[in-house]
Design a protein around this motif. Structure first.
Motif, PDB file in Angstrom:
ATOM      1  N   ILE A 140       0.839  -1.202   0.000  1.00 29.26           N
ATOM      2  CA  ILE A 140       0.000   0.000   0.000  1.00 29.26           C
ATOM      3  C   ILE A 140       0.874   1.252   0.000  1.00 29.26           C
ATOM      4  CG2 ILE A 140      -1.645   1.331   1.403  1.00 29.26           C
ATOM      5  CD1 ILE A 140      -2.848  -1.413   2.251  1.00 29.26           C
ATOM      6  N   SER A 144       1.163   4.170  -2.916  1.00 32.48           N
ATOM      7  CA  SER A 144       0.881   5.562  -2.595  1.00 32.48           C
ATOM      8  C   SER A 144       2.069   6.467  -2.942  1.00 32.48           C
ATOM      9  CB  SER A 144       0.567   5.696  -1.102  1.00 32.48           C
ATOM     10  OG  SER A 144       0.505   7.042  -0.710  1.00 32.48           O
ATOM     11  N   HIS A 151      -5.587   7.296  -2.367  1.00 29.87           N
ATOM     12  CA  HIS A 151      -6.078   6.255  -1.456  1.00 29.87           C
ATOM     13  C   HIS A 151      -7.273   5.534  -2.072  1.00 29.87           C
ATOM     14  CE1 HIS A 151      -4.091   8.112   2.379  1.00 29.87           C
ATOM     15  NE2 HIS A 151      -3.230   7.872   1.408  1.00 29.87           N
ATOM     16  N   ILE A 154      -6.013   3.010  -4.715  1.00 28.40           N
ATOM     17  CA  ILE A 154      -5.404   1.850  -4.054  1.00 28.40           C
ATOM     18  C   ILE A 154      -6.505   0.953  -3.488  1.00 28.40           C
ATOM     19  CG2 ILE A 154      -3.908   1.090  -2.151  1.00 28.40           C
ATOM     20  CD1 ILE A 154      -2.386   3.779  -2.504  1.00 28.40           C
ATOM     21  N   ALA A 155      -7.459   1.568  -2.827  1.00 30.67           N
ATOM     22  CA  ALA A 155      -8.578   0.806  -2.233  1.00 30.67           C
ATOM     23  C   ALA A 155      -9.315   0.024  -3.315  1.00 30.67           C
ATOM     24  CB  ALA A 155      -9.523   1.746  -1.497  1.00 30.67           C
ATOM     25  N   GLU A 162     -11.088   2.772   1.832  1.00 32.01           N
ATOM     26  CA  GLU A 162     -10.152   3.899   1.815  1.00 32.01           C
ATOM     27  C   GLU A 162      -9.586   4.131   3.198  1.00 32.01           C
ATOM     28  OE1 GLU A 162     -10.932   7.663  -0.299  1.00 32.01           O
ATOM     29  OE2 GLU A 162     -12.643   6.611  -1.190  1.00 32.01           O
ATOM     30  N   VAL A 165      -6.691   1.816   3.777  1.00 37.83           N
ATOM     31  CA  VAL A 165      -5.528   2.281   3.017  1.00 37.83           C
ATOM     32  C   VAL A 165      -4.888   3.472   3.734  1.00 37.83           C
ATOM     33  CG1 VAL A 165      -4.777   3.369   0.859  1.00 37.83           C
ATOM     34  CG2 VAL A 165      -6.347   1.412   0.795  1.00 37.83           C
ATOM     35  N   GLN A 168      -3.061   2.299   6.823  1.00 40.06           N
ATOM     36  CA  GLN A 168      -1.817   1.583   6.491  1.00 40.06           C
ATOM     37  C   GLN A 168      -0.705   2.566   6.081  1.00 40.06           C
ATOM     38  OE1 GLN A 168      -0.919  -1.651   6.660  1.00 40.06           O
ATOM     39  NE2 GLN A 168      -2.884  -2.260   7.538  1.00 40.06           N
TER      40      GLN A 168
END
Length: 192
Positions: A140, A144, A151, A154-155, A162, A165, A168
């Motif tokens: 993650i 990023s 976010h 990525i989610a 989110e 993410v 993290q």
């Protein structure tokens, strides 16, 4: 036979122009010490003064064919020595300036090189610490920071919320800051 010591400067100059070695020797003997003292008074260096006088007489002999005396020989020789001194001092100033510039550039290059080495070492340490993060957190964090994904992106890709993410990424930054703050201090603020 000519007695050169009894000749005046004008007569010696004419004989010099004709290539008469004895006339040159007499001019040299008559003026070398006085010219040397004149040069030494200005330069305060015996070797430099001697070099200037030898150079002057070498040029005088080498250019004897085209030598034309328009004033007194003594005035000509003193002016020639003075000009050589000025030229020598100007050259010395330029040389000194060049050497100073060289050392300043070398110093700056060392500083830049030192900075780049430290920067590379820090990048290696950061990468090492990122690699030590838990697998999912590292994945993650890299998405990023390295892939510059939001976010939300990525989610969506990892099928996570989110909030997860975001948490993290925050945890990864907290871990990295805790491990790297002391190393950053050493790398950038303490000179070797």
């Amino acid at each position: 036979m000519i007695t050169y010591t009894g000749l005046n400067d004008g007569e010696l100059a004419i004989l010099l122009q004709q290539g008469d070695r004895a006339a040159f020797t007499e001019i040299y003997s008559r003026y070398k010490y006085l010219l040397y003292l004149h040069a030494y008074k200005r330069l305060r260096n015996a070797d430099e003064a001697e070099d200037i006088i030898h150079d002057l007489f070498a040029v005088l002999w080498n250019n004897r064919d085209s030598f034309v005396l328009k004033t007194h020989l003594s005035g000509y020789l003193y002016t020639a020595v003075r000009n050589r001194i000025f030229k020598f001092m100007a050259h010395k100033d330029i040389e000194s300036s060049y050497i100073s510039s060289f050392f300043e550039t070398a110093k700056n290059t060392v500083n830049i090189t030192d900075h780049l080495v430290r920067e590379n070492q820090m990048a290696i340490l950061i990468e090492k610490e990122i690699a030590a993060l838990p697998l999912k957190m590292r994945e993650i964090f890299e998405m990023s920071r390295k892939q510059h994904l939001s976010h939300k992106e990525i989610a969506d890709q990892l099928q996570l919320s989110e909030q997860t993410v975001s948490k993290q990424v925050s945890n990864a930054l907290r871990i990295l800051k805790a491990k790297l703050w002391f190393l950053t201090f050493l790398a950038f603020f303490i000179k070797p």
